[in-house]
Design a protein around this motif. Structure first.
Motif, mmCIF file in Angstrom:
data_model
loop_
_atom_site.group_PDB
_atom_site.id
_atom_site.type_symbol
_atom_site.label_atom_id
_atom_site.label_comp_id
_atom_site.label_asym_id
_atom_site.label_seq_id
_atom_site.Cartn_x
_atom_site.Cartn_y
_atom_site.Cartn_z
ATOM 1 N N PRO A 1 0.799 -1.230 0.000
ATOM 2 C CA PRO A 1 0.000 0.000 0.000
ATOM 3 C C PRO A 1 0.831 1.278 0.000
ATOM 4 O O PRO A 1 0.295 2.347 -0.315
ATOM 5 N N ASP A 2 2.124 1.188 0.367
ATOM 6 C CA ASP A 2 2.949 2.397 0.409
ATOM 7 C C ASP A 2 3.702 2.631 -0.899
ATOM 8 O O ASP A 2 4.535 3.530 -0.981
ATOM 9 N N THR A 3 3.417 1.854 -1.936
ATOM 10 C CA THR A 3 4.090 2.009 -3.229
ATOM 11 C C THR A 3 3.525 3.205 -3.982
ATOM 12 O O THR A 3 2.311 3.314 -4.166
ATOM 13 N N VAL A 4 4.400 4.104 -4.430
ATOM 14 C CA VAL A 4 3.979 5.260 -5.235
ATOM 15 C C VAL A 4 4.914 5.398 -6.427
ATOM 16 O O VAL A 4 6.069 4.982 -6.384
ATOM 17 N N SER A 5 4.421 5.972 -7.499
ATOM 18 C CA SER A 5 5.274 6.304 -8.635
ATOM 19 C C SER A 5 6.134 7.508 -8.253
ATOM 20 O O SER A 5 5.661 8.433 -7.590
ATOM 21 N N SER A 6 7.386 7.500 -8.696
ATOM 22 C CA SER A 6 8.298 8.565 -8.281
ATOM 23 C C SER A 6 9.337 8.825 -9.377
ATOM 24 O O SER A 6 9.305 8.205 -10.445
ATOM 25 N N HIS A 7 10.225 9.800 -9.081
ATOM 26 C CA HIS A 7 11.350 10.105 -9.958
ATOM 27 C C HIS A 7 10.879 10.372 -11.394
ATOM 28 O O HIS A 7 9.926 11.128 -11.582
ATOM 29 N N ALA A 8 11.523 9.773 -12.394
ATOM 30 C CA ALA A 8 11.169 10.054 -13.788
ATOM 31 C C ALA A 8 9.737 9.655 -14.103
ATOM 32 O O ALA A 8 9.042 10.334 -14.868
ATOM 33 N N ASP B 1 1.852 14.467 2.971
ATOM 34 C CA ASP B 1 1.623 15.613 2.100
ATOM 35 C C ASP B 1 2.571 15.659 0.905
ATOM 36 O O ASP B 1 2.516 16.590 0.097
ATOM 37 N N GLU B 2 3.439 14.653 0.767
ATOM 38 C CA GLU B 2 4.322 14.562 -0.391
ATOM 39 C C GLU B 2 3.777 13.609 -1.448
ATOM 40 O O GLU B 2 4.444 13.335 -2.435
ATOM 41 N N VAL C 1 4.692 17.317 -7.145
ATOM 42 C CA VAL C 1 5.655 17.934 -8.058
ATOM 43 C C VAL C 1 6.929 18.331 -7.310
ATOM 44 O O VAL C 1 8.048 18.066 -7.780
ATOM 45 N N ALA C 2 6.784 18.969 -6.144
ATOM 46 C CA ALA C 2 7.968 19.401 -5.390
ATOM 47 C C ALA C 2 8.817 18.207 -4.964
ATOM 48 O O ALA C 2 10.046 18.234 -5.074
ATOM 49 N N VAL D 1 11.193 20.519 0.865
ATOM 50 C CA VAL D 1 11.145 19.056 0.841
ATOM 51 C C VAL D 1 12.508 18.487 1.201
ATOM 52 O O VAL D 1 12.624 17.551 2.007
ATOM 53 N N LEU D 2 13.548 19.044 0.628
ATOM 54 C CA LEU D 2 14.905 18.556 0.892
ATOM 55 C C LEU D 2 15.295 18.767 2.352
ATOM 56 O O LEU D 2 16.020 17.953 2.929
ATOM 57 N N ALA D 3 14.817 19.848 2.953
ATOM 58 C CA ALA D 3 15.178 20.151 4.345
ATOM 59 C C ALA D 3 14.637 19.110 5.318
ATOM 60 O O ALA D 3 15.151 18.980 6.433
ATOM 61 N N ARG D 4 13.649 18.355 4.910
ATOM 62 C CA ARG D 4 13.088 17.333 5.795
ATOM 63 C C ARG D 4 14.059 16.158 5.980
ATOM 64 O O ARG D 4 13.970 15.448 6.979
ATOM 65 N N ARG D 5 14.952 15.968 5.018
ATOM 66 C CA ARG D 5 15.887 14.833 5.072
ATOM 67 C C ARG D 5 17.273 15.310 4.654
ATOM 68 O O ARG D 5 17.747 14.991 3.563
ATOM 69 N N PRO D 6 17.930 16.064 5.516
ATOM 70 C CA PRO D 6 19.206 16.708 5.140
ATOM 71 C C PRO D 6 20.365 15.740 4.939
ATOM 72 O O PRO D 6 21.392 16.133 4.387
ATOM 73 N N THR D 7 20.230 14.491 5.387
ATOM 74 C CA THR D 7 21.324 13.529 5.215
ATOM 75 C C THR D 7 21.129 12.647 3.991
ATOM 76 O O THR D 7 21.908 11.721 3.763
#
Length: 251
Positions: free
Chosen positions: A66-73, A117-118, A130-131, A167-173
């Motif tokens: 259930p947590d599978t989403v389309s992503s990236h390209a 929310d992503e 999109v973000a 969005v990037l700030a949520r996971r800085p590593t």
């Protein structure tokens, strides 16, 4: 869009597995992925983008987690974002976890946590926003390809660099974080095409400060020092990009 024929549908309609294999051998059907087919004539004239989207739909239809989403390209194309020089041979999916990513011949599964929310929905498919999509691309693609996608998303879909940076700030590593921040700060809705985005990158990497709101179409000009500073339009006026010279060494 070509119709996807699943194995279960074909068996229900009275076909056998041996017939499906024969149809694939003689060119009647094209296998999109395991258990999913399309009529060869239906897809022979599809663009690479449309063919990829067809495989995305076939892949998502078989996704059981259930947590599978389309992503990236794959997410970018679902949102209608134009990609340049990005391979489309595999479908990109993301699972909401830290480990367990894997790469196969037809699909790449990314293990990457995401917040509710992503995620959004496009044509009935769960897909990164999109973000988040631009953030994913910026972390994984070379700078030039990522900027082309980001500029297009900014121009046509209204995403802001600050939204991508948030969005990037949520996971800085995260791997590729620093490179992705460069993309978020550099992306600009004023670039009207892939060519203009690439020109911006070329000027930037050649040492010019490109303060651009909307670039002006110019033919290439080559001097003894290489590419001449490109004219850009800012505030309704045409200017030239400034070359940044390295500071003199002191001492």
């Amino acid at each position: 869009m070509a119709r996807i024929i699943t194995r279960s549908q074909a068996l229900t309609d009275g076909f056998t597995d041996s017939e499906l294999r024969r149809f694939c051998r003689d060119g009647t059907l094209t296998r999109l992925r395991r258990g999913a087919y399309a009529g060869a004539r239906d897809i022979e004239n599809l663009t690479d983008t449309d063919r990829h989207l067809l495989v995305v739909r076939a892949t998502m239809a078989r996704a059981t987690a259930p947590d599978t989403v389309s992503s990236h390209a794959s997410a970018a194309l679902l949102h209608g974002i134009t990609l340049w020089d990005v391979p489309l041979g595999t479908v990109h999916l993301t699972r909401n976890r830290r480990t367990g990513g894997r790469r196969g011949q037809l699909r790449t599964v990314h293990a990457s946590p995401y917040d509710p929310d992503e995620i959004t929905e496009v044509e009935g498919l769960r897909v990164t926003t999109v973000a988040r999509t631009i953030a994913d691309l910026a972390c994984s693609l070379p700078f030039e390809q990522a900027v082309c996608a980001a500029d297009d998303a900014a121009r046509r879909l209204g995403v802001l660099g600050t939204e991508v940076a948030a969005v990037l700030a949520r996971r800085p590593t995260r791997n590729g974080h620093a490179r992705a921040l460069r993309v978020a700060r550099f992306m600009n809705a004023g670039a009207e095409s892939v060519g203009e985005s690439r020109s911006r990158v070329l000027l930037h990497e050649s040492g010019f400060v490109v303060e651009v709101q909307r670039m002006v179409h110019l033919r290439e000009q080559i001097s003894s020092r290489g590419l001449l500073p490109a004219r850009v339009e800012r505030g309704g006026r045409v200017r030239r990009a400034r070359e940044v010279r390295p500071p003199r060494a002191h001492g």
